[in-house]
Scaffold this motif. Structure first.
Motif, PDB file in Angstrom:
ATOM      1  N   ARG A 189       0.719  -1.170  -0.008  1.00  0.00           N
ATOM      2  CA  ARG A 189       0.025  -0.090  -0.114  1.00  0.00           C
ATOM      3  C   ARG A 189       0.975   1.340   0.040  1.00  0.00           C
ATOM      4  NH1 ARG A 189      -3.139  -3.128   3.563  1.00  0.00           N
ATOM      5  NH2 ARG A 189      -2.386  -1.755   5.312  1.00  0.00           N
ATOM      6  N   GLU A 190       1.975   1.288   0.786  1.00  0.00           N
ATOM      7  CA  GLU A 190       2.686   2.295   0.904  1.00  0.00           C
ATOM      8  C   GLU A 190       3.494   2.458  -0.680  1.00  0.00           C
ATOM      9  OE1 GLU A 190       4.991   5.580   2.481  1.00  0.00           O
ATOM     10  OE2 GLU A 190       3.319   4.598   2.854  1.00  0.00           O
ATOM     11  N   ARG A 191       3.796   1.455  -1.157  1.00  0.00           N
ATOM     12  CA  ARG A 191       4.579   1.550  -2.828  1.00  0.00           C
ATOM     13  C   ARG A 191       3.676   2.112  -3.382  1.00  0.00           C
ATOM     14  NH1 ARG A 191       7.452  -3.419  -5.520  1.00  0.00           N
ATOM     15  NH2 ARG A 191       5.174  -3.983  -5.644  1.00  0.00           N
ATOM     16  N   GLU A 192       2.161   1.781  -3.401  1.00  0.00           N
ATOM     17  CA  GLU A 192       1.112   2.355  -4.382  1.00  0.00           C
ATOM     18  C   GLU A 192       0.990   3.754  -4.199  1.00  0.00           C
ATOM     19  OE1 GLU A 192      -2.249  -0.219  -3.795  1.00  0.00           O
ATOM     20  OE2 GLU A 192      -1.566  -1.794  -4.601  1.00  0.00           O
TER      21      GLU A 192
ATOM     22  N   ALA B  25       1.842   9.452  -5.745  1.00  0.00           N
ATOM     23  CA  ALA B  25       2.439  10.798  -5.623  1.00  0.00           C
ATOM     24  C   ALA B  25       3.546  11.189  -6.815  1.00  0.00           C
ATOM     25  CB  ALA B  25       3.313  10.583  -4.434  1.00  0.00           C
ATOM     26  N   TYR B  26       4.229   9.894  -7.140  1.00  0.00           N
ATOM     27  CA  TYR B  26       5.163  10.382  -8.364  1.00  0.00           C
ATOM     28  C   TYR B  26       4.659  10.608  -9.457  1.00  0.00           C
ATOM     29  CZ  TYR B  26       9.003   8.831 -11.501  1.00  0.00           C
ATOM     30  OH  TYR B  26      10.087   8.994 -12.320  1.00  0.00           O
ATOM     31  N   GLU B  27       3.447   9.807  -9.946  1.00  0.00           N
ATOM     32  CA  GLU B  27       2.756  10.122 -11.272  1.00  0.00           C
ATOM     33  C   GLU B  27       2.297  11.740 -11.139  1.00  0.00           C
ATOM     34  OE1 GLU B  27       2.931   8.869 -14.054  1.00  0.00           O
ATOM     35  OE2 GLU B  27       4.146   7.148 -13.041  1.00  0.00           O
ATOM     36  N   GLN B  28       1.632  12.022  -9.825  1.00  0.00           N
ATOM     37  CA  GLN B  28       1.010  13.301  -9.719  1.00  0.00           C
ATOM     38  C   GLN B  28       2.232  14.430  -9.993  1.00  0.00           C
ATOM     39  OE1 GLN B  28      -0.496  13.997  -5.920  1.00  0.00           O
ATOM     40  NE2 GLN B  28      -1.300  16.245  -6.452  1.00  0.00           N
TER      41      GLN B  28
ATOM     42  N   GLU C  23      11.542  16.685  -5.755  1.00  0.00           N
ATOM     43  CA  GLU C  23      10.478  15.636  -4.851  1.00  0.00           C
ATOM     44  C   GLU C  23      10.441  14.528  -5.665  1.00  0.00           C
ATOM     45  OE1 GLU C  23       6.853  17.953  -4.525  1.00  0.00           O
ATOM     46  OE2 GLU C  23       7.846  19.448  -3.156  1.00  0.00           O
ATOM     47  N   ILE C  24      10.456  14.653  -7.243  1.00  0.00           N
ATOM     48  CA  ILE C  24      10.264  13.350  -7.623  1.00  0.00           C
ATOM     49  C   ILE C  24      11.471  12.474  -7.581  1.00  0.00           C
ATOM     50  CG2 ILE C  24      10.613  12.419 -10.217  1.00  0.00           C
ATOM     51  CD1 ILE C  24       9.045  14.868 -10.912  1.00  0.00           C
ATOM     52  N   ALA C  25      12.671  12.878  -7.710  1.00  0.00           N
ATOM     53  CA  ALA C  25      13.867  12.063  -7.320  1.00  0.00           C
ATOM     54  C   ALA C  25      13.770  11.497  -5.819  1.00  0.00           C
ATOM     55  CB  ALA C  25      15.202  13.062  -7.440  1.00  0.00           C
ATOM     56  N   GLU C  26      13.532  12.274  -4.852  1.00  0.00           N
ATOM     57  CA  GLU C  26      13.443  11.662  -3.539  1.00  0.00           C
ATOM     58  C   GLU C  26      12.147  10.615  -3.436  1.00  0.00           C
ATOM     59  OE1 GLU C  26      11.989  13.396   0.712  1.00  0.00           O
ATOM     60  OE2 GLU C  26      12.863  14.875  -0.466  1.00  0.00           O
ATOM     61  N   ILE C  27      11.129  10.789  -4.056  1.00  0.00           N
ATOM     62  CA  ILE C  27       9.969   9.815  -4.326  1.00  0.00           C
ATOM     63  C   ILE C  27      10.622   8.587  -4.766  1.00  0.00           C
ATOM     64  CG2 ILE C  27       7.839   9.184  -5.052  1.00  0.00           C
ATOM     65  CD1 ILE C  27       6.932  12.107  -4.731  1.00  0.00           C
ATOM     66  N   ALA C  28      11.437   8.758  -5.862  1.00  0.00           N
ATOM     67  CA  ALA C  28      11.765   7.812  -6.524  1.00  0.00           C
ATOM     68  C   ALA C  28      12.926   6.659  -5.457  1.00  0.00           C
ATOM     69  CB  ALA C  28      12.692   7.932  -7.677  1.00  0.00           C
TER      70      ALA C  28
ATOM     71  N   ILE D 206      10.643   4.825  -3.320  1.00  0.00           N
ATOM     72  CA  ILE D 206       9.948   3.544  -3.880  1.00  0.00           C
ATOM     73  C   ILE D 206      10.991   2.599  -3.960  1.00  0.00           C
ATOM     74  CG2 ILE D 206       9.055   2.690  -6.056  1.00  0.00           C
ATOM     75  CD1 ILE D 206       7.678   5.481  -6.821  1.00  0.00           C
ATOM     76  N   GLU D 207      12.201   2.751  -4.197  1.00  0.00           N
ATOM     77  CA  GLU D 207      13.245   1.918  -4.381  1.00  0.00           C
ATOM     78  C   GLU D 207      13.506   1.270  -3.218  1.00  0.00           C
ATOM     79  OE1 GLU D 207      18.181   1.613  -5.708  1.00  0.00           O
ATOM     80  OE2 GLU D 207      16.845   3.546  -5.962  1.00  0.00           O
TER      81      GLU D 207
END
Length: 600
Positions: A535-538, A543-546, A585-590, A593-594
């Motif tokens: 659920r956390e990854r989803e 958030a990544y797509e947004q 923010e995108i780099a941090e979320i990536a 996710i990793e």
């Protein structure tokens, strides 16, 4: 003893003159044009009560008026049928109860007239037989010369009876009358009778005929030629019923009566010719009116004013039509039907346009009222920029909507304008207060930048922990402080960002690493719970797509913006700043996710 003058042929007129004798009925024909089919049926039924007296011309006139209306209704029904997309060949005229009743009534009149003709023909045949017998008896008396005085009274009785006996078949009338006159004259002329009685009858007959001659001569001056003509026919009937006059005056008095008759007939014929001329002129004038209206394009008017202007033309044509007399009987009804059809077509189209336009105006009014309601809901808003855009959009919609009914136009416009003015007046008043607030915010933020610069100064001896704590407080105050004047915004923000970056380096503050350490601790707390990890990854993926979509929007905007003006340059730097923040923010979320994926 009485003697009869030679038989004279009755005065006649030609077929055209006889046709005009019905001129008085033309006015009734035009009047009947306004009667409905039901009224024409009622008039026809009234004739069945006394069918023996009804004229064929009157029945024909009623029938002509009835079927002019009936055929017009069938034509319109067929036109409507074809307009609905049907084939004209499939059209079947609907049953018309009034027409069925009309045909039945015509049949009744026809049957009664047939019975009447049969009775009349039988009676005329009987009358012919009786008159021939009278002539034969007078002829026999004229042959009995020795007893002529004894036969005189009987001949007088036979003459009286001959006059009282009714009509004979028309084809026998002239020959029978000549035979009768010849026989009577033979009785009086060929045989010598009592001269005193004959002179007395001649004198009496002469006096009566002189009275008829005087009346005929007066008819020449009669203003109403139709009345004069009809009265002349009555005088000729009386002339034939009067006995003969003396031979020496017979031709003279007949010649005078015939000359007076010829003068009346001449005036009547001239009146007929003049009437035909006027009818031709009226026919030409009415045809010209129809052609003028047919030349008009009933599909052209697109406004009330255009329809009103064309209406004036149609009404003027109608007024002109009323000033014209009748055309000839064979075309008058046809021209009237043509003219009425054109007028009906025009006013039908006009009514349809007005109806459609009123419906459109009603819909426009409904839409404008909705815009009023939306504007009224926004007039008290304090979200100045967003509401300004919304109200401007409403004003643009308002301009695209068409006209509304005149009686509502001023009211609905005033309502909409009042709502818009209310908002913009409030916005204007607020702007003066906003400028004061922005100036106060500007002072606060300048003070924050000044204090940050003091912390960043080399000679500053504030302990690191206290400096970090004060830095965080100053940053929080900066974020909580509202807008500053637009022209000061970029310069002040650049100073703030520069000094904060330098302090981060000086105080060795790495926010990104701190946040990642905190997040790694959070993930460790989830342990091996794959459901929570999934659920956390989803959540992170959404958030990544947004963020990627937001970044794409900013990058597109950057492509459209120009930095030629100060305002454009400022907006461009602001968007680039926000775009860079999104990339971070995108780099941090990536990375997050990793991290989560490595635990699954």
């Amino acid at each position: 003893m009485e003697m009869l003058e030679s038989a004279q042929a009755p005065v006649t007129v030609d077929a055209e003159t006889t046709a005009v004798a019905g001129a008085a009925q033309d006015a009734m024909m035009e009047k009947d044009t306004n009667l409905s089919k039901e009224e024409l049926l009622a008039r026809l039924k009234a004739l069945t009560v006394s069918a023996d007296d009804v004229s064929a011309e009157e029945v024909a006139r009623i029938k002509q008026q009835f079927y002019a209306q009936h055929n017009d209704e069938v034509r319109k029904a067929k036109a409507a049928f074809v307009e609905e997309g049907n084939s004209p060949d499939d059209f079947i005229a609907p049953d018309d109860d009034v027409e069925i009743a009309f045909k039945q009534t015509l049949s009744e009149i026809k049957d009664k007239k047939a019975e009447q003709r049969a009775r009349i023909e039988a009676e005329q045949a009987k009358n012919l037989e009786r008159k021939q017998a009278i002539i034969a008896e007078i002829a026999a008396a004229s042959e009995d010369a020795d007893n002529v005085n004894r036969h005189y009274q009987r001949v007088k009785e036979l003459q009286a009876e001959f006059k009282e006996v009714g009509d004979v078949p028309p084809q026998n009338n002239t020959a029978l009358w000549k035979s009768y006159q010849d026989t009577v004259e033979r009785f009086y002329d060929q045989w010598k009778v009592n001269k005193e009685l004959r002179d007395y009858d001649f004198k009496k007959n002469l006096g009566e005929k002189q009275l008829l001659l005087a009346e005929a001569e007066k008819l020449v001056e009669e203003p109403d030629v139709i009345t004069a003509f009809r009265r002349l026919q009555e005088l000729h009937d009386k002339w034939r019923d009067i006995g003969p006059v003396a031979k020496e005056v017979r031709e003279e008095i007949w010649g005078k009566f015939k000359d007076a008759s010829a003068e009346v007939n001449k005036r009547y014929q001239a009146h007929f010719e003049e009437r035909k001329k006027r009818e031709r002129e009226n026919e030409d004038a009415k045809t010209a009116i129809c052609e003028r209206i047919e030349a008009l394009d009933f599909t052209a008017p697109a406004t009330f004013a255009a329809w009103d202007e064309m209406t004036k033309t149609i009404i003027a044509a109608q007024e002109e039509w009323k000033t014209l007399g009748y055309a000839s009987r064979k075309v008058n009804n046809e021209l009237f039907a043509r003219f009425r059809g054109l007028c009906d077509d025009f006013f039908g189209r006009k009514a349809e346009f007005f109806k459609r336009t009123k419906e459109e105006m009603a819909e426009n009014l409904k839409r404008k009222i909705e815009l009023c309601e939306q504007a009224e809901q926004l007039q008290e808003s304090t979200d100045w920029r967003k509401t300004t855009d919304a109200i401007v959009a409403l004003q643009q919609q308002w301009r695209k909507i068409g006209s509304v009914p005149r009686k509502n136009s001023d009211e609905v416009w005033k309502r909409f304008q009042t709502a818009c003015d209310t908002f913009f007046d409030r916005k204007k008043k607020n702007a003066s207060g906003t400028r004061k607030t922005e100036q106060a915010n500007l002072k606060v933020k300048k003070d924050i930048v000044a204090r940050l610069k003091e912390l960043n100064a080399p000679e500053d001896a504030t302990p690191r922990d206290e400096a970090i704590k004060e830095l965080q407080q100053l940053r929080s105050t900066w974020q909580a402080t509202g807008h500053v004047p637009f022209k000061e915004k970029d310069k002040l923000h650049d100073e703030y960002r520069t000094v904060v970056g330098e302090l981060f380096d000086k105080l060795d503050i790495h926010e990104h690493r701190a946040r990642m350490n905190a997040y790694e601790a959070t993930v460790e707390d989830l342990g091996d719970d794959r459901s929570k990890l999934s659920r956390e990854r989803e959540r992170l993926a959404r958030a990544y797509e947004q963020r990627k979509n937001e970044l794409q929007t900013y990058e597109n905007n950057i492509g459209f913006l120009s930095s030629c003006s100060k305002s454009g340059e400022s907006m461009l730097r602001d968007i680039e700043r926000k775009a860079q923040r999104l990339r971070d923010e995108i780099a941090e979320i990536a990375k997050k996710i990793e991290l989560v994926s490595s635990k699954l």
